[in-house]
Design an enzyme around this catalytic site. Structure first.
Site, PDB file in Angstrom:
ATOM      1  N   CYS A 158      82.990  26.053  34.527  1.00 39.20           N
ATOM      2  CA  CYS A 158      84.450  27.132  34.794  1.00 39.20           C
ATOM      3  C   CYS A 158      84.409  28.601  34.730  1.00 39.20           C
ATOM      4  CB  CYS A 158      85.272  26.224  33.796  1.00 39.20           C
ATOM      5  SG  CYS A 158      84.982  26.300  32.072  1.00 39.20           S
ATOM      6  N   HIS A 193      91.392  30.480  31.334  1.00 35.55           N
ATOM      7  CA  HIS A 193      90.348  31.209  30.798  1.00 35.55           C
ATOM      8  C   HIS A 193      90.730  32.844  31.225  1.00 35.55           C
ATOM      9  CE1 HIS A 193      88.258  28.050  29.288  1.00 35.55           C
ATOM     10  NE2 HIS A 193      87.217  28.124  30.190  1.00 35.55           N
TER      11      HIS A 193
END
Length: 336
Positions: free
Chosen positions: A128, A240
């Site tokens: 990711c 994130h």
């Protein structure tokens, strides 16, 4: 098209169901697979009830064209041949095959054309943090080669799975009540804390997560780019953030960089510091794109540029990227 999801009950598996429905992905049938524990669980997809089947070494994948797997590296390695033996394309969300020379590592905005060469019928979905990074880097690489990257990541609880998200909520509630927080999924309490470790440490002092960013970025970008990362777990639920410094072969102005980001596929610029406008995870969870802001020159390097990005870890960082790979393959006639 007949497709399947392996690991349907996990956080990413559930996100696959949402993304496929959101994007109206063309499916004649969707089959769900899971562990012994998940088998029998029912989920609703496009108004129909689907029951999770137990993943076994049998002929359940016969007649299936496409399989998204998100059940961990060990499961992917064990079931690769079972899944692909009748011709299904396996798009794997784990770390199992990412660095294998005969498995392409794909971020559609960067290197989608590599989907044309899949000798094992396997495509790897990157980590990711890497996906978020390279989508932004591609915008700059298109105007000037990037030599070096330093990046500090601020990674949400979602990166450790649904149970980790639940634990962050529980810890927060416990602290508000004055209770001792439950610590299970992380080495330390995450609520009201930062943990400067994501994954285990390697011999060189970097974690596996940090080394993934180094190795995966080079493979995806197809250049000699070098990435030095520090990965930090933060008490955020599912998006994130990354603070990134890059060194390019020639100086790039802020205006050039902003224009490149604005034109880039999959990127949205939020960069109005006069009005305190910049990407934040609180407001961008559930969005598809990588958001870029705080674009500025690096004060220590005339060829340096620094910027801030935010992206949803479960979505673009996992399920959405894997679905976009399949969409590209369909558009190019690479899937039935």
């Amino acid at each position: 098209m007949r497709a399947a999801i392996v690991g349907a009950s996990g956080a990413v598996g559930q996100e696959f169901l949402r993304v496929l429905e959101e994007r109206n992905f063309p499916l004649d049938e969707l089959v769900l697979f899971g562990s012994t524990r998940s088998a029998g669980t029912k989920y609703t997809f496009r108004g129909k009830e689907l029951t999770v089947k137990e993943l076994k070494h049998n002929d359940d994948f016969k007649g299936i064209d496409l399989v998204w797997t998100s059940a961990g590296a060990s499961t992917s390695k064990e079931y690769e041949k079972t899944i692909t033996k009748y011709g299904a394309v396996m798009i794997d969300n784990s770390s199992a095959f990412r660095m294998d020379n005969d498995v392409p590592l794909i971020v559609p905005e960067v290197n989608a054309e590599q989907c044309r060469n899949i000798p094992r019928n396997v495509i790897a979905n990157p980590n990711c943090t890497t996906i978020q990074l390279v989508v932004a880097l591609k915008a700059i690489e298109d105007i000037a080669h990037i030599k070096k990257v330093h990046v500090s990541t601020y990674q949400a609880a979602s990166g450790a799975g649904a149970a980790a998200m639940d634990e962050l909520l529980k810890q927060t509630e416990q602290l508000v009540k004055g209770e001792e927080p439950t610590v299970s999924k992380f080495k330390y309490q995450l609520a009201m804390n930062l943990i400067p470790q994501v994954d285990v440490f390697t011999d060189n002092g970097y974690t596996k997560e940090e080394m993934k960013m180094y190795n995966e970025s080079r493979k995806i970008m197809g250049t000699d780019i070098e990435v030095s990362a520090t990965c930090i777990r933060v008490p955020v639920m599912r998006a994130h953030s990354e603070a990134t410094w890059i060194e390019t072969e020639r100086p790039i102005s802020i205006e050039e960089a902003r224009e490149a980001f604005a034109k880039a596929k999959g990127v949205i610029v939020i960069d109005d510091t006069a009005n305190s406008q910049y990407p934040m995870p609180l407001f961008l969870a559930g969005r598809d794109e990588v958001f870029v802001g705080r674009i500025r020159k690096d004060l220590t390097n005339p060829n340096g540029l620094t910027f801030w990005t935010v992206s949803d870890q479960i979505k673009k960082g996992a399920a959405l990227n894997a679905v976009q790979i399949a969409e590209y393959m369909l558009e190019q006639g690479l899937l039935k």
